[in-house]
Write a protein that holds these residues in place. Structure first.
Motif, short mmCIF file in Angstrom:
data_model
loop_
_atom_site.label_atom_id
_atom_site.label_comp_id
_atom_site.label_asym_id
_atom_site.label_seq_id
_atom_site.Cartn_x
_atom_site.Cartn_y
_atom_site.Cartn_z
N SER A 240 0.83 -1.21 0.00
CA SER A 240 0.00 0.00 0.00
C SER A 240 0.85 1.25 0.00
CB SER A 240 -0.92 0.01 1.23
OG SER A 240 -1.80 -1.09 1.23
N TYR A 241 1.97 1.21 0.73
CA TYR A 241 2.79 2.40 0.89
C TYR A 241 3.64 2.72 -0.33
CZ TYR A 241 2.10 4.22 5.60
OH TYR A 241 1.58 4.85 6.70
N ILE A 242 4.14 1.70 -1.03
CA ILE A 242 5.03 1.97 -2.17
C ILE A 242 4.33 2.80 -3.25
CG2 ILE A 242 6.23 0.89 -4.11
CD1 ILE A 242 7.17 -1.28 -2.18
N PRO A 243 3.10 2.42 -3.71
CA PRO A 243 2.43 3.29 -4.70
C PRO A 243 2.17 4.70 -4.16
CG PRO A 243 1.35 1.15 -4.57
CD PRO A 243 2.30 1.22 -3.42
N TYR A 244 1.83 4.79 -2.84
CA TYR A 244 1.56 6.10 -2.25
C TYR A 244 2.83 6.95 -2.22
CZ TYR A 244 0.32 9.60 1.25
OH TYR A 244 0.10 10.79 1.91
N ILE A 245 3.94 6.36 -1.81
CA ILE A 245 5.21 7.11 -1.76
C ILE A 245 5.64 7.52 -3.17
CG2 ILE A 245 7.67 6.90 -1.23
CD1 ILE A 245 6.89 5.16 1.18
N LEU A 246 5.46 6.63 -4.14
CA LEU A 246 5.77 6.98 -5.53
C LEU A 246 4.94 8.17 -5.99
CD1 LEU A 246 6.13 3.47 -7.24
CD2 LEU A 246 7.94 5.14 -6.84
N SER A 247 3.66 8.18 -5.61
CA SER A 247 2.78 9.31 -5.96
C SER A 247 3.31 10.59 -5.35
CB SER A 247 1.36 9.04 -5.47
OG SER A 247 0.83 7.87 -6.02
#
Length: 662
Positions: free
Chosen positions: A20-27
């Protein structure tokens, strides 16, 4: 409890929830990079050397404000998915004795880690991408560009402060989501369904009205572009807010209309997809609006700057109608004739074969529009003002000679030709003189003075030199030392190659300096490399930001699809358990995605069409008059973008189906 425990727990939470965090951090990283680049470009010292520097700088500055607002909305939207998926975890912590203040501390450290990672990586990515794109554009255009690589410390600080504020807002919003929920609701987490939203027709209509008002400003705006920047900002803001309202309320109205169509709704794939979309559209709408806005930005940037680079030959021809253009400002007519003779001797001495030449006298009188008549004023007093215009007076004999025509004029008659907007009046009054406009359509004699003028320039053809001398005396009487002289334009073409032309240009400028002739010498060959660099700078901005907006859009679509796929997985698993086949699941997913997925692309296309009048004015300030070329570039850009968008649809739909069918 020791703060080290919360730090460790926060780090463990991020690792454990990495999907969940990886896509959010990439965003977050991409959003930081987009803002940094936009703000850095607005402060780039290379902008000062470009045509329309003040206007472009102001547009970039306002663009950075729009991106900042967009960053807040988008990151709040992305975080809402994260909060929804983490509720169950926080509920477990709460039940096992962790108080909400402890959860708040843990969440604060999580936000701090994400902020540091996003800010650091975003700035590094933004600076590196800026350099890579700079080198790539230089390679593409085959020369240097005026907009050099630039690292702005001020922008780094502004970016850090902005995103610190945004993350604080996100943190407060997350706390509110936790505190208003009881432990049981937290345990149920993402399994809690959304309430069916009401079809708020009033909000949908308001959204359409705001979009329409933005369109109206773009279409009816008749100010010089340098004065239209605040109006342009209002138009962009109205369209952005209207787009969010349209997707938030209008899509629900649309889906409920589909539900009322029994022939459409009562089919298995449509029944499930429409019902699912109605219940989750409050979150879905923000993502769709983000996609639409980014698509519009990308299309406008790429199409407009692409038109500039492809229309570079036309732009150069507009600014430099001849291979050599000489503007003489000598008040002594004998000195003027002497300077022309000097140029011709130099042509003979250098064996420069002149294939065509143009020579005429003119006087420029700036004036303000006062309804029925024009009042002459100093150029500085009307620069960028609405209703201001420059009148370039020439004689009928010069006009006929240069243009190869045989026009005639009676007493008090004039011909009026415009570089931009048609004159539109039957009479023309200036000083104490009234003229009758015999002809108001046609091509003016081109020169760089007319081409570079942001105001409407009107070439007024008067019957004879006596009339022009009288206008000069009237202007001198009114403006004194600020009055313009009667000048001469001498342009000529040659069949020599560019190297010879550049050498002749150097010799000609040296001659003017030696003899102290009052005037300006311009060479198309000498200016060409400078123009390539200058317009290459615009292309750099457009290609750079267009690519960046496209990348941000792809990331949003990807994040949206995987987030919604995780939300829908259990629902579709239950449906398969009660007898729904995999083929029916796939058909339902396809229907759900297709129902609204292409709507942002369609709306973005409409936005680009509505922006056409305003973008055309901006391109006109940059001397691109080939409207057909801009339309062609926009059409090609949209088709390419639509193809990329369709490919993204197929790829992300496959990812969505893979998650749901896991």
């Amino acid at each position: 409890m020791n703060n080290n425990i919360f730090k460790k727990l926060a780090a463990d939470n991020i690792k454990r929830n990495n999907k969940s965090y990886i896509p959010y951090i990439l965003s977050c990283i991409v959003t930081v990079a987009v803002f940094y680049i936009m703000k850095s470009l607005s402060l780039n010292p290379g902008l000062k050397t470009m045509i329309g520097a003040d206007t472009i700088s102001a547009l970039m500055y306002l663009g950075s404000i729009v991106v900042a607002l967009f960053a807040l909305v988008f990151l709040l939207y992305a975080n809402s998915f994260l909060v929804k998926r983490r509720k169950k975890e926080w509920g477990v912590f709460n039940i096992f004795g962790m108080e909400r203040r402890h959860i708040a501390k843990t969440l604060a450290w999580e936000m701090f880690y994400v902020f540091i990672i996003s800010l650091s990586a975003g700035l590094i990515f933004g600076i590196a991408l800026d350099k890579v794109m700079f080198l790539l554009i230089i390679k593409v255009i085959g020369g240097t560009i005026t907009l050099g690589f630039f690292v702005s410390v001020q922008t780094i600080l502004v970016t850090a402060v902005l995103f610190a504020v945004i993350f604080i807002v996100i943190y407060i919003h997350s706390l509110c989501r936790i505190h208003i929920a009881n432990p049981i609701d937290l345990l149920r987490g993402g399994a809690v369904g959304e309430k069916e939203p009401k079809a708020n027709v009033a909000l949908a209509v308001l959204g359409i009205l705001l979009i329409g008002s933005g369109y109206g400003i773009s279409i009816i705006m008749d100010k010089p572009i340098s004065r239209a920047v605040p109006y342009l900002f209002c138009a962009v803001l109205a369209v952005i807010v209207g787009t969010y309202l349209f997707f938030a309320a209008g899509t629900i109205v649309f889906l409920k209309m589909l539900r009322k169509r029994k022939n459409y709704y009562y089919k298995l794939k449509h029944f499930i997809s429409v019902s699912n979309l109605i219940y989750r559209m409050k979150q879905n709408a923000v993502g769709l609006a983000n996609i639409c806005i980014l698509s519009t930005m990308s299309l406008v940037m790429v199409s407009s700057t692409g038109a500039l680079i492809f229309g570079l030959d036309d732009i150069i021809l507009t600014q430099y109608p001849n291979d050599f253009d000489v503007y003489l400002d000598e008040t002594d007519w004998a000195r003027r004739e002497e300077s022309i003779d000097c140029i011709r001797r130099l042509q003979n001495d250098r064996n420069l074969n002149v294939t065509a030449e143009v020579y005429y006298a003119y006087i420029i009188i700036p004036a303000a529009d006062h309804g029925e008549f024009f009042v002459p004023a100093p150029a500085e007093a009307i620069s960028g003002k609405e209703g201001g215009a420059n009148f370039i007076f020439v004689t009928l004999s010069d006009y006929n000679t240069v243009m190869g025509t045989n026009k005639t004029l009676g007493a008090n008659e004039v011909l009026v030709y415009s570089n931009r907007k048609a004159f539109g009046n039957d009479t023309f009054k200036i000083f104490d003189r009234e003229y009758y406009v015999k002809e108001d359509s046609g091509k003016p004699m081109g020169n760089g003075v007319i081409a570079s003028d942001e105001l409407n320039s009107y070439m007024v053809v008067v019957p004879n030199m006596e009339e022009m001398n009288q206008l000069y005396e009237l202007q001198k009487k009114k403006l004194g030392d600020l009055a313009a002289n009667i000048c001469c334009f001498y342009g000529f073409d040659t069949d020599a190659d560019e190297t010879v032309q550049e050498e002749f240009y150097d010799a000609l400028t040296d001659t003017f300096t030696d003899y102290e002739y009052q005037g300006t010498v311009e060479s198309k060959a000498d200016a060409k490399s400078e123009q390539v660099g200058m317009y290459g700078g615009f292309f750099f901005i457009g290609a750079f930001l267009g690519t960046l907006f496209l990348a941000a859009m792809v990331l949003i679509i990807y994040y949206k699809q995987i987030s919604e796929g995780n939300d829908d997985r259990e629902r579709f698993a239950i449906m398969q358990k009660v007898g729904m086949s995999k083929q029916e699941v796939r058909a339902s997913i396809r229907s759900q995605v297709q129902t609204v997925f292409f709507l942002p692309l369609v709306i973005a296309g409409v936005h680009v069409i509505a922006a056409f009048p305003m973008i055309s004015k901006l391109l006109l300030k940059l001397n691109l008059r080939n409207t057909g070329l801009y339309i062609g570039c926009t059409t090609v850009s949209f088709l390419i973008f639509a193809t990329i968008y369709t490919i993204i649809y197929h790829l992300t739909a496959r990812i969505y189906y893979g998650i749901v069918n896991r």
